[in-house]
Design a protein around this motif. Structure first.
Motif, mmCIF file in Angstrom:
data_model
loop_
_atom_site.group_PDB
_atom_site.id
_atom_site.type_symbol
_atom_site.label_atom_id
_atom_site.label_comp_id
_atom_site.label_asym_id
_atom_site.label_seq_id
_atom_site.Cartn_x
_atom_site.Cartn_y
_atom_site.Cartn_z
ATOM 1 N N SER A 1 45.997 -19.096 -28.969
ATOM 2 C CA SER A 1 45.916 -18.222 -27.800
ATOM 3 C C SER A 1 46.032 -19.035 -26.524
ATOM 4 C CB SER A 1 44.603 -17.436 -27.806
ATOM 5 O OG SER A 1 44.498 -16.613 -28.940
ATOM 6 N N VAL B 1 49.143 -18.987 -23.572
ATOM 7 C CA VAL B 1 48.889 -18.735 -22.158
ATOM 8 C C VAL B 1 49.300 -19.935 -21.316
ATOM 9 C CG1 VAL B 1 47.159 -18.118 -20.427
ATOM 10 C CG2 VAL B 1 46.996 -17.172 -22.734
ATOM 11 N N VAL C 1 48.822 -8.889 -20.625
ATOM 12 C CA VAL C 1 47.506 -9.336 -21.083
ATOM 13 C C VAL C 1 46.407 -8.463 -20.490
ATOM 14 C CG1 VAL C 1 45.815 -11.208 -20.892
ATOM 15 C CG2 VAL C 1 48.161 -11.718 -21.568
#
Length: 244
Positions: A151, A155, A174
């Motif tokens: 994750s 990002v 998001v």
């Protein structure tokens, strides 16, 4: 600023960058895609771990803030998770720690929406990266480690290498996903609570003598409010109409 190393200067320049809000149709498309990801079961089963990460991070943060000793966080492949802390098994600290899980994804989504509404896209992405890095220190199982690292890597890659358009689409996606996902997680909680499987609502009922259903309604109201007010910021309708 001129005395700072060039890399640090570049980093701070990125954080201070104020981005233009995308056209309204882009915001609506990202909302629609996020909604599909949340309501379509096969996709939700894969992506629900993102909401679980935020959920357990909420437990962990409040545990620390209330003076409990955080032992660790585990994330499981069935999208469940558990946060373990030491301290009194009753009292305000325990209640607040137990309360924090379900509002956390919605609160994070609302915070992302606030930053995006203010044009702080890069800052929003890096806040998420920083939060994941801190959480990584407390992960205690392999799947959880992989989930948080992956994750964070996604990002970071978007925030550092993506174009402004790619970053905008990703950032808005998001935020919408967390807002919608927080609401769906509460809906799933009600089904679990009905079975009496020891959910957060059941634990709160034991700790406070307030019925579990009432806690579900509180969580649901919080998540719904986050969708409404966070959505208004993402759409540019609050605090002004000038971005529409």
């Amino acid at each position: 600023m001129s005395q700072l190393p060039e890399s640090v200067s570049s980093f701070t320049d990125r954080l201070n960058l104020v981005s233009q809000q995308p056209p309204l149709w882009v915001v609506l498309v990202t909302a629609a895609v996020a909604l599909v990801l949340v309501v379509y079961p096969p996709l939700w089963r894969w992506l629900r771990t993102v909401v679980t990460i935020a959920h357990e991070a909420g437990h962990a943060l409040v545990a620390v803030l209330t003076g409990r000793t955080l032992t660790g966080v585990r994330l499981h492949s069935d999208t469940s998770g558990v946060t373990v802390s030491r301290g009194k098994p009753y009292g305000l600290g325990m209640i607040l720690t137990t309360m924090a899980g379900y509002p956390a994804p919605s609160a994070l989504g609302f915070g992302c929406a606030a930053l995006l509404g203010a044009g702080r896209l890069t800052l929003m992405l890096w806040v998420v990266v920083a939060a994941l890095l801190v959480l990584l220190l407390w992960i205690r199982n392999l799947f959880g480690l992989l989930a948080v690292v992956c994750s964070g890597a996604v990002v970071f890659a978007v925030s550092w290498f993506g174009t402004s358009v790619q970053q905008g689409v990703f950032g808005y996606g998001v935020a919408w996903f967390l807002l919608f996902g927080g609401l769906r997680a509460v809906a799933e909680l009600q089904r679990v609570q009905v079975r009496g499987d020891g959910s957060d609502a059941d634990q709160l009922a034991y700790l406070t003598r307030i019925p579990a259903l009432l806690w579900v309604l509180v969580f649901g109201g919080t998540a719904l409010a986050a969708v409404v007010f966070g959505g208004r910021m993402l759409l540019g309708f609050w605090p002004s109409l000038g971005h529409a």
